[in-house]
Design a protein around this motif. Sequence first.
Motif, PDB file in Angstrom:
ATOM      1  N   THR A 120      -5.157  46.053  32.886  1.00 51.59           N
ATOM      2  CA  THR A 120      -5.622  46.662  31.704  1.00 51.59           C
ATOM      3  C   THR A 120      -7.188  46.346  31.474  1.00 51.59           C
ATOM      4  N   GLY A 121      -7.386  45.127  31.338  1.00 49.14           N
ATOM      5  CA  GLY A 121      -8.915  44.713  31.214  1.00 49.14           C
ATOM      6  C   GLY A 121      -9.863  44.363  32.311  1.00 49.14           C
ATOM      7  N   GLY A 122      -9.160  44.243  33.354  1.00 48.64           N
ATOM      8  CA  GLY A 122      -9.800  44.055  34.729  1.00 48.64           C
ATOM      9  C   GLY A 122     -10.553  42.520  34.695  1.00 48.64           C
ATOM     10  N   ARG A 123      -9.635  41.474  34.309  1.00 48.71           N
ATOM     11  CA  ARG A 123     -10.344  40.145  34.016  1.00 48.71           C
ATOM     12  C   ARG A 123      -9.120  39.192  34.894  1.00 48.71           C
ATOM     13  N   HIS A 124      -7.844  39.430  34.749  1.00 50.76           N
ATOM     14  CA  HIS A 124      -6.750  38.547  35.245  1.00 50.76           C
ATOM     15  C   HIS A 124      -6.073  39.119  36.329  1.00 50.76           C
TER      16      HIS A 124
ATOM     17  N   SER B 284      -9.955  33.673  34.358  1.00 51.18           N
ATOM     18  CA  SER B 284     -10.209  34.846  34.884  1.00 51.18           C
ATOM     19  C   SER B 284      -9.240  34.737  36.283  1.00 51.18           C
ATOM     20  N   GLY B 285      -8.741  35.828  37.140  1.00 50.53           N
ATOM     21  CA  GLY B 285      -8.068  35.915  38.211  1.00 50.53           C
ATOM     22  C   GLY B 285      -8.753  35.077  39.509  1.00 50.53           C
ATOM     23  N   GLN B 286      -9.931  34.773  39.257  1.00 57.06           N
ATOM     24  CA  GLN B 286     -10.600  33.890  40.252  1.00 57.06           C
ATOM     25  C   GLN B 286     -10.149  32.372  40.260  1.00 57.06           C
ATOM     26  N   GLU B 287      -9.758  32.139  39.029  1.00 60.01           N
ATOM     27  CA  GLU B 287      -9.428  30.705  38.954  1.00 60.01           C
ATOM     28  C   GLU B 287      -7.891  30.379  39.142  1.00 60.01           C
TER      29      GLU B 287
END
Length: 297
Positions: free
Chosen positions: A263-267, A214-217
């Motif tokens: 697009t998906g809200g994860r990255h 994820s974009g938190q990583e």
Amino acid sequence: MNATGSPDPAERPRLVLVTGLSGSGKSTVAKGFEDLGYYVMDNLPLGLLRQLLANPTEHVQDGKSIAVVADVRAGGLAEELPRLVRELDHTRMRPSLLFLEADDNALLRRFSETRRPHPLAPQGPVLEGVSRERALLGDLRALADVVFDTTDWSIHDTRAQVFKEFAGPGHEAAMAITLVSFGFKHGAPPGTDLLFDVRFLPNPYFVPELRDHSGQEEVIRSWLQAVPEYNELIVRFGDLLLYLLPLYRRENRSYLAVGIGCTGGRHRSVAIAEALGEALRDAGWPVRIVHRDIGHS
């Protein structure tokens, strides 16, 4: 403290008694006082109002300022409130009476928009109730320390006037800022004030070894930081928000929600929300970050 042992006037908490014509904006004023940190009470029965005004510091402690909204729904208020106002204790609080009014056309329009009857003419014409109320509250209007004529005011104008008149020295309205990352395929979040679409950036989803992160990583953030547009985007978005936030706060906004969508809200949206949150916090703004769709596959 002064020589009598009472707090100096400037140190005393305020007690603002708010009254006026039905439809003139008392509910909006009450919300403004809440945003200023006042303890707000609305439409107390006359017996409870008597007890509160007789000893307000006993009922609301910790030196908090108080705003009490009272109107003709409290039976007997118009007759007794002038006496209660004259008897207010000035040694422990800084009391003042705020009276709200508007012209007949404005009040008629507001009652028409809400489709509610006037409390003094539940079965009759609104104008009849307005006229009776003006006559009943005439003595209170004459005692008022501050009068707001809201005829031509929007709710934002009314709220701004509360801040202008009753905010303490140096008080600046707090504004809650929320950054919401989301995926457009799950729908845009309702209630956002600003919305940024970042789907033009390369998508880590299509890199097999990155898909499950994820974009938190750090692995995702490092990958995106290798994209020149990503770094410039963070700077430009940050500069824009740092320009806009003081302007929103100047208008006494109590919150601002900023949506950032991929697009998906994860990255991508997650990484950008984190980077913007860090930049805003470094600039002294309190920020809450919500990753709405980070758990979706």
